[in-house]
Structures are given as C-alpha cells and as structure tokens.
Design a protein around this motif. Structure first.
Motif, PDB file in Angstrom:
ATOM      1  N   ASP A 158      36.982  35.691  29.142  1.00  0.00           N
ATOM      2  CA  ASP A 158      36.798  35.270  30.153  1.00  0.00           C
ATOM      3  C   ASP A 158      36.430  33.517  30.038  1.00  0.00           C
ATOM      4  O   ASP A 158      35.850  32.805  30.874  1.00  0.00           O
ATOM      5  CB  ASP A 158      35.669  35.775  31.018  1.00  0.00           C
ATOM      6  N   SER A 185      44.338  31.098  22.959  1.00  0.00           N
ATOM      7  CA  SER A 185      43.733  30.744  24.006  1.00  0.00           C
ATOM      8  C   SER A 185      43.648  29.395  24.247  1.00  0.00           C
ATOM      9  O   SER A 185      43.813  28.725  25.388  1.00  0.00           O
ATOM     10  CB  SER A 185      42.259  31.497  24.390  1.00  0.00           C
ATOM     11  N   ASN A 238      38.543  37.159  34.106  1.00  0.00           N
ATOM     12  CA  ASN A 238      38.801  38.085  32.899  1.00  0.00           C
ATOM     13  C   ASN A 238      40.209  38.277  32.681  1.00  0.00           C
ATOM     14  O   ASN A 238      41.098  38.648  33.593  1.00  0.00           O
ATOM     15  CB  ASN A 238      38.209  39.241  33.387  1.00  0.00           C
ATOM     16  N   LEU A 239      40.841  37.586  31.533  1.00  0.00           N
ATOM     17  CA  LEU A 239      41.980  37.410  31.102  1.00  0.00           C
ATOM     18  C   LEU A 239      42.459  38.341  29.883  1.00  0.00           C
ATOM     19  O   LEU A 239      41.802  38.311  28.927  1.00  0.00           O
ATOM     20  CB  LEU A 239      42.285  35.869  31.078  1.00  0.00           C
ATOM     21  N   ALA A 243      50.424  36.961  30.395  1.00  0.00           N
ATOM     22  CA  ALA A 243      49.128  36.972  30.675  1.00  0.00           C
ATOM     23  C   ALA A 243      48.889  37.644  32.035  1.00  0.00           C
ATOM     24  O   ALA A 243      49.454  37.862  32.945  1.00  0.00           O
ATOM     25  CB  ALA A 243      48.557  35.449  30.619  1.00  0.00           C
ATOM     26  N   TYR A 244      47.672  38.108  32.261  1.00  0.00           N
ATOM     27  CA  TYR A 244      47.218  39.230  33.217  1.00  0.00           C
ATOM     28  C   TYR A 244      45.685  38.655  33.706  1.00  0.00           C
ATOM     29  O   TYR A 244      44.802  38.864  32.765  1.00  0.00           O
ATOM     30  CB  TYR A 244      46.873  40.519  32.798  1.00  0.00           C
ATOM     31  N   ALA A 245      45.552  37.897  34.710  1.00  0.00           N
ATOM     32  CA  ALA A 245      44.346  37.233  34.776  1.00  0.00           C
ATOM     33  C   ALA A 245      43.371  37.979  36.213  1.00  0.00           C
ATOM     34  O   ALA A 245      44.348  38.531  36.983  1.00  0.00           O
ATOM     35  CB  ALA A 245      44.708  35.834  35.390  1.00  0.00           C
ATOM     36  N   HIS A 246      42.278  37.467  36.395  1.00  0.00           N
ATOM     37  CA  HIS A 246      41.305  38.111  37.530  1.00  0.00           C
ATOM     38  C   HIS A 246      40.957  39.614  37.441  1.00  0.00           C
ATOM     39  O   HIS A 246      40.702  40.162  38.398  1.00  0.00           O
ATOM     40  CB  HIS A 246      42.058  37.448  38.810  1.00  0.00           C
ATOM     41  N   ASN A 247      40.937  40.031  36.284  1.00  0.00           N
ATOM     42  CA  ASN A 247      40.833  41.461  36.108  1.00  0.00           C
ATOM     43  C   ASN A 247      39.415  41.895  36.391  1.00  0.00           C
ATOM     44  O   ASN A 247      38.585  41.203  35.980  1.00  0.00           O
ATOM     45  CB  ASN A 247      41.215  41.922  34.772  1.00  0.00           C
ATOM     46  N   TYR A 254      41.212  31.599  35.553  1.00  0.00           N
ATOM     47  CA  TYR A 254      41.860  32.874  35.152  1.00  0.00           C
ATOM     48  C   TYR A 254      40.766  34.097  35.267  1.00  0.00           C
ATOM     49  O   TYR A 254      41.398  35.391  35.036  1.00  0.00           O
ATOM     50  CB  TYR A 254      42.185  32.799  33.782  1.00  0.00           C
ATOM     51  N   HIS A 294      47.258  37.816  38.806  1.00  0.00           N
ATOM     52  CA  HIS A 294      48.047  36.653  38.415  1.00  0.00           C
ATOM     53  C   HIS A 294      48.704  36.999  37.209  1.00  0.00           C
ATOM     54  O   HIS A 294      48.062  37.108  36.157  1.00  0.00           O
ATOM     55  CB  HIS A 294      47.107  35.348  38.402  1.00  0.00           C
TER      56      HIS A 294
END
Length: 249
Positions: A175, A44, A182-183, A195-199, A180, A230
């Motif tokens: 987070d 990170s 919750n990533l 990466a998988y963002a905005h959860n 981003y 994202h």
C-alpha cells in the motif's frame, strides 16, 4: 510500507521530486533521487516515477533480479541504456507528450475465443493472452487529458474476486503508492506490467508466480471513495489503454 519522499528544502544534497495524484498527466521523472524504504521494490519505485524498471535499474547499475536495500539511494537522472527489440519503442522521452486516448490499437495476433464463457475468454496481444481481471461495469475510461486516468475503473462489490489478467510474477504487493490503496503489480515479460488497485485484501505475495484467471485480491475501496478495481497495463513504463488488450465481452 509508505515510501517517504524527501523534499529538497532544508535537506542539503537531496532534490527528490514529490509526486501527486491529480488531474494532470504525470510525465516520467528524470531528476533527483529516491531513498529506498523497507518494503519497496524497483518495480514500485519505477511505477511511482513513470519509468521503465529496466531503464531505472540500468541507470543505477542494478542488475536482475533488481534486489534493493532499505536506505539505498537511487538516482533518477537518465543514465540507462536499455536495449530493446527491433521495432519496440524505447524508454520514455521526457519531452514527449503521452499518446492520445484514441491512439492506434496494438496488433492482435489472435482473436478472442467467443465459444467460451465471457469470464474465461482471452485475447492474445504482444504474445500475451489477456483476460478480464473483473467483469463489472466500466465506470471510468482511460484518458490522458482532462481528468487523467492511467487505466480503467471497474465497478464491483466489496469482496468480489480480482483475477490476474495474464500469466506473470507478482513484483509488488502493498500500500505504498499514493492513490492506489492496496495494490498488486504483476510482471508479464520484459515489456508489460499490469496493476490492480484499491483492493480490500491482497491474496498473493511478492515473488509469487500467478496464472491468468487466478484470484489475486478482493475488490475494495482502499485509497479511494467507492468500491472499484482500478486496472492498468504499462508497456515499457508507459500507461496504455487496457481495452485493446482485453477480449470482447
């Protein structure tokens, strides 16, 4: 946990740079230092500063599995010397501009199998079988100029399933990265991360092995103004256009 970046003014001996989310391309940072906060990982931190995690670890004499301790100080200057396979790009050059969005697509070693349902199709690029993490409409494309987007934004409804784009290991779930929300960051091999963002909700833990297509999060709007995913792919620390890696729909 949110990582606090310490500003040089008024703090002797500390020159940690501040990183902001804006419309300009944010090049790799090669000066200052970073004080590790609880919950941070080398992955990170490297993501925050646009660095290759292996090169940053090498620069600080931190070997795999890259364990960190809260309060540990990481140098951001470039002292690492990460060896790369023949023909692979080296760590980012701070004087080099990012590749244009229409740069050549990566070599595809295997075409997508169109005989299976769209959400199960894969395309093998760089020895990784990539899948779509979500099948919503793309509402923002990858771009390195104007309004910069280091990945793609995919529309969806709150609670929609977000799936791992390829087999890998979860190296960050939190987070603490500004912009981003919750990533989740997944490490696929020594060169590629996704990466998988905005959860809305994260369903995996750091250190967990995941397989392509596994549900790892629920789509949400954390850290942004509307529900969306994202999605980014980074190669040796550099953002790349995800579309050439993903199978045709």
């Amino acid at each position: 946990m949110v990582a606090t970046l310490i500003i040089a003014l008024g703090l002797a001996g500390c020159n940690t740079p501040q990183i902001h989310q804006d419309d300009r391309y944010n090049p790799p940072v090669y000066w200052g230092r970073h004080v590790v906060k609880a919950g941070e990982t080398l992955y990170s931190i490297a993501w925050r500063y646009g660095r290759d995690y292996r090169e940053l670890g090498d620069a600080n004499d931190i070997p795999p599995p890259y364990d960190l301790q809260a309060g540990q100080v990481l140098r951001l200057d470039r002292r690492g010397n990460v060896s790369v396979a023949s023909g692979s790009p080296r760590s980012p050059d701070p004087t080099r501009r990012p590749p244009p969005s229409d740069s050549p697509a990566p070599t595809v070693s295997k075409s997508a199998n169109t005989s299976v349902p769209t959400n199960q199709r894969s395309q093998t690029v760089a020895s990784i079988a990539w899948h779509w993490p979500h099948l919503g409409t793309i509402i923002a494309a990858y771009s390195t100029s104007g309004k910069v987007n280091k990945g793609i934004d995919i529309n969806g409804n709150p609670g929609d399933s977000i799936r791992a784009a390829a087999n890998g290991n979860v190296v960050y779930a939190g987070d603490g990265l500004l912009g981003y929300g919750n990533l989740v960051i997944v490490n696929h091999n020594e060169h590629f991360l996704s990466a998988y963002a905005h959860n809305r909700k994260v369903l995996v833990r750091e250190g967990e092995e995941v397989v392509a297509g596994q549900i790892i999060a629920e789509l949400g709007s954390s850290g942004t103004d509307r529900p969306k995913l994202h999605f980014e792919i980074r190669k040796n620390g550099n953002p790349v256009n995800p579309l050439p890696y993903l199978p045709p729909r």
